[in-house]
Design a protein around this motif. Structure first.
Motif: not given
Length: 237
Positions: A145-161
């Protein structure tokens, strides 16, 4: 003993999640290390990834049989050359449909080729569901899983998502400040070249910021690569 040939499918079912940015970064990571890499751009309309790497990337139309042949025949060559496939969001369903139809993953195993899905996360349930469908269909598939904070920020729930993606690993691409991000979009900017020979015309501040952003990402790529190698080791089979 030869190494397995790594084939990266950089993808998301949704646009604007940073897929092409990751494909670019991964390609520049290998070029920076002096490793020959081969890229494929499945956006036949606006192939921005291929335009950045004219010497090492090819445009393929996954909706055309000739494009499918050009792509999958090359991906199954066990030459130890990493392959990077930038999967256009509109090509996502078609790509994995073809993969299932031709038995690509099963043939890849026989040919000592290691397919890796770099799945770009977003906050929707649909994206996570798509990721789980892939790992359910192919339990041995390596999905990161790639988390690109600039393109699709997941916010505070990032870990759960991210937990919903049932991924074997995670990669984080931090957000860049707007002036630095604009420099990243310059059409002639080579990120591997930036690290080896900084552009004279570039602001010192921008240059330093880009380097500080790039190196932790490249370290993640290296750790990810080593983890895959360890998992795939003949000694652990």
């Amino acid at each position: 003993m030869s190494r397995r040939t790594l084939v990266y499918f950089v993808c998301s079912p949704h646009s604007r999640t940073g897929v092409t940015t990751t494909a670019r970064l991964l390609t520049d990571y290998y070029l920076w290390r002096g490793v020959t890499v081969e890229g494929f751009d499945t956006d036949a309309r606006e192939p921005s990834y291929a335009l950045r790497f004219p010497d090492s990337a090819t445009v393929v139309d996954i909706f055309d049989v000739r494009g499918q042949i050009a792509l999958f025949d090359r991906l199954l060559i066990p030459d130890e050359t990493p392959k990077v496939v930038d999967v256009w969001s509109r090509s996502f369903d078609q790509l994995f449909s073809v993969i299932a139809e031709i038995g690509f993953l099963e043939e890849a195993e026989r040919m000592d080729v290691e397919p890796i899905v770099l799945f770009h996360a977003d906050a929707s349930q649909m994206a996570a569901s798509n990721a789980r469908v892939l790992t359910s269909a192919w339990p041995n598939l390596w999905l990161t899983a790639v988390n690109n904070e600039g393109a699709a920020p997941l916010g505070p729930a990032a870990h759960d998502i991210l937990e919903n993606y049932a991924a074997r690993a995670k990669i984080l691409l931090p957000r860049l400040e707007a002036p630095i991000a604009r420099a990243l979009d310059e059409p002639d900017l080579s990120l591997s070249g930036l690290l080896m020979d900084s552009p004279v015309a570039m602001s010192l501040v921008v240059r330093a910021a880009l380097k500080n952003w790039l190196m932790p990402i490249f370290t993640q790529f290296r750790s990810h690569e080593l983890r895959i190698a360890l998992q795939s080791s003949q000694f652990l089979r």
